[in-house]
Design an enzyme around this catalytic site. Structure first.
Site, PDB file in Angstrom:
ATOM      1  CE  LYS A  32      -1.093   0.901   2.890  1.00  0.00           C
ATOM      2  NZ  LYS A  32      -0.406   0.908   4.058  1.00  0.00           N
ATOM      3  CG  ASP A  59       0.309  -3.020   5.544  1.00  0.00           C
ATOM      4  OD1 ASP A  59       0.843  -4.475   4.841  1.00  0.00           O
ATOM      5  OD2 ASP A  59       0.633  -1.467   4.834  1.00  0.00           O
ATOM      6  CE  LYS A  61       4.832  -4.284   4.329  1.00  0.00           C
ATOM      7  NZ  LYS A  61       3.781  -3.180   5.716  1.00  0.00           N
ATOM      8  CG  ASP A  64       4.047 -14.758  15.970  1.00  0.00           C
ATOM      9  OD1 ASP A  64       5.351 -16.080  16.279  1.00  0.00           O
ATOM     10  OD2 ASP A  64       4.242 -14.086  16.676  1.00  0.00           O
ATOM     11  CB  THR A 119       9.717  -1.770  -1.958  1.00  0.00           C
ATOM     12  OG1 THR A 119       9.248  -2.126  -1.191  1.00  0.00           O
ATOM     13  CG2 THR A 119       9.043  -3.155  -3.077  1.00  0.00           C
ATOM     14  NE  ARG A 211       4.665   9.863   1.196  1.00  0.00           N
ATOM     15  CZ  ARG A 211       5.807   9.882   1.092  1.00  0.00           C
ATOM     16  NH1 ARG A 211       6.431  10.280   1.814  1.00  0.00           N
ATOM     17  NH2 ARG A 211       6.101   8.117   0.655  1.00  0.00           N
TER      18      ARG A 211
HETATM   19  O1  C5P Z   1       3.140   8.103   0.275  1.00  0.00           O
HETATM   20  P1  C5P Z   1       3.008   7.277  -0.785  1.00  0.00           P
HETATM   21  O2  C5P Z   1       2.041   7.141  -1.587  1.00  0.00           O
HETATM   22  O3  C5P Z   1       4.478   6.108  -0.804  1.00  0.00           O
HETATM   23  O4  C5P Z   1       2.751   5.712   0.316  1.00  0.00           O
HETATM   24  C1  C5P Z   1       2.650   4.475  -0.613  1.00  0.00           C
HETATM   25  C2  C5P Z   1       2.657   3.452   0.672  1.00  0.00           C
HETATM   26  O5  C5P Z   1       2.392   2.165   0.553  1.00  0.00           O
HETATM   27  C3  C5P Z   1       2.503   3.347   2.675  1.00  0.00           C
HETATM   28  O6  C5P Z   1       1.816   3.336   3.454  1.00  0.00           O
HETATM   29  C4  C5P Z   1       3.749   3.028   2.462  1.00  0.00           C
HETATM   30  O7  C5P Z   1       4.102   2.163   3.702  1.00  0.00           O
HETATM   31  C5  C5P Z   1       3.059   1.185   1.767  1.00  0.00           C
HETATM   32  N1  C5P Z   1       4.018   0.432   1.189  1.00  0.00           N
HETATM   33  C6  C5P Z   1       5.254   0.946  -0.004  1.00  0.00           C
HETATM   34  N2  C5P Z   1       5.608  -0.099  -0.507  1.00  0.00           N
HETATM   35  C7  C5P Z   1       5.922  -1.384   0.180  1.00  0.00           C
HETATM   36  C8  C5P Z   1       4.834  -1.504   0.661  1.00  0.00           C
HETATM   37  C9  C5P Z   1       3.819  -0.866   1.268  1.00  0.00           C
HETATM   38  O8  C5P Z   1       5.650   2.141  -0.008  1.00  0.00           O
HETATM   39  N3  C5P Z   1       6.472  -2.003  -0.517  1.00  0.00           N
END
Ligand code: C5P
Length: 232
Positions: A32, A59, A61, A64, A119, A211
Site C-alpha cells: 500500500k 491509498d 482517498k 471531490d 476510524t 508497523r
Molecule cells: O502500522 P499500522 O499497521 O498501524 O498501519 C496501518 C495502515 O493502515 C496505515 O497506513 C494507516 O494509515 C492505515 N489505516 C488505518 N486505519 C484506517 C485506514 C487506514 O490504520 N481506518
C-alpha cells in the site's frame, strides 16, 4: 476469495521504501502506498514498484466533485495500480463517476473500494462536527451499501466492522482491514485491533499491516508469519 496481506509502506522517501522492498527476495508482497509517499515521490514511485513486480493499493482517498474524481481516477488507472480508494461521503454519483473514470478502454480496471467513516472519527465527533445523528455502525453499513449500489468492490473498515458489512452487503463484497497486530506484538496508536488469525475467522479479504512488519527486526519473517496466520 482473494485473501492476502497488504504491507502499508508508510515511508517518507523512495530510498527508504526500496531498501525495505529489497529485503524480499523470494516473494513479491502486495503493498500500500499512501499520501505521504505519493506526494513526496509522485507517480514515479508507483511505476518503479510496479516494475519490480508488486501489486499496489494506492491509498489516496479521493473526495471531490464527480467530474474531477472521474478524470483523476482515469489517470490512476493508467498508472496500472491494482486497487485504489475514495470517500463514500462523496455520494453514489461520485462513486459511479469514479468507476467510469477507472475503467480502461479494454474494460479492465483496478479494484475500487470506499472509506466509510475514518476510524479516527468517533461517534461523538461524527454527531457534533459532521451533524450525522446516527449510530456509527449504522453509518458505516449505510455507506457500504451506497458503495455497493454504485458498483464498487468493497470498503476499507476496521476488522471489527467487517462482519456487519459482509452481513449487509454479501460475502462477495470485499473488506480491507487495517488495525492488525500480532497477539504478542506492540499495539502502538491503534485502538480497535485484531490479530491476523482472528481477521481470517471474521472473513475479511485483505489485511493492511504496517508497523508489525515494517518495524520488525526481521520484516520478511514477520510478513511470512502474517501470511501463515491469515492467508493459508
Ligand atoms: O502500522 P499500522 O499497521 O498501524 O498501519 C496501518 C495502515 O493502515 C496505515 O497506513 C494507516 O494509515 C492505515 N489505516 C488505518 N486505519 C484506517 C485506514 C487506514 O490504520 N481506518
Amino acid at each position: 476469495m482473494n485473501r492476502d496481506v497488504i504491507i502499508a509502506c508508510d515511508f517518507s522517501s523512495a530510498a527508504e521504501t526500496y531498501a525495505f522492498l529489497d529485503k524480499f527476495q523470494d516473494e513479491k508482497p502486495f503493498v500500500k502506498i499512501g499520501m505521504e509517499l505519493f506526494y513526496a515521490e509522485g507517480p514515479a514511485i508507483v511505476r518503479e514498484i510496479k516494475r519490480r513486480g508488486h501489486r499496489i493499493f494506492l491509498d489516496l482517498k479521493l473526495h471531490d466533485i464527480p467530474n474531477t474524481v472521474k478524470k483523476s481516477m482515469s489517470v490512476l488507472s493508467r498508472l496500472d495500480v491494482d486497487m485504489c480508494n475514495l470517500h463514500a461521503a462523496g455520494t453514489i454519483e461520485m462513486m459511479k463517476a469514479a468507476l467510469e473514470g477507472l475503467t480502461r478502454p479494454d474494460g479492465t480496471r483496478p479494484l475500487l473500494i470506499a472509506v466509510t467513516q475514518l476510524t479516527s472519527t468517533s461517534e461523538e465527533r461524527m454527531r457534533n462536527d459532521l451533524l450525522i445523528d446516527h449510530n456509527i455502525n449504522d453509518v458505516v453499513v449505510h455507506y457500504a451499501k451506497n458503495a455497493k449500489v454504485a458498483g464498487l468492490d468493497g470498503v476499507v473498515c476496521s476488522p471489527l466492522e467487517a462482519g456487519i458489512v459482509k452481513e449487509a452487503c454479501g460475502a462477495e463484497f470485499m473488506t480491507v482491514t487495517p488495525g492488525i497486530r500480532f497477539a504478542d506484538g506492540e499495539v502502538g496508536d491503534q485502538v480497535r485491533i485484531t490479530t491476523p488469525e482472528k481477521a481470517r475467522e471474521i472473513g475479511t479479504d485483505y489485511i493492511v499491516v504496517g508497523r508489525p512488519i515494517t518495524a520488525a527486526a526481521d520484516p520478511v519473517a514477520a510478513y511470512r508469519r502474517c501470511m501463515q496466520e491469515f492467508a493459508y
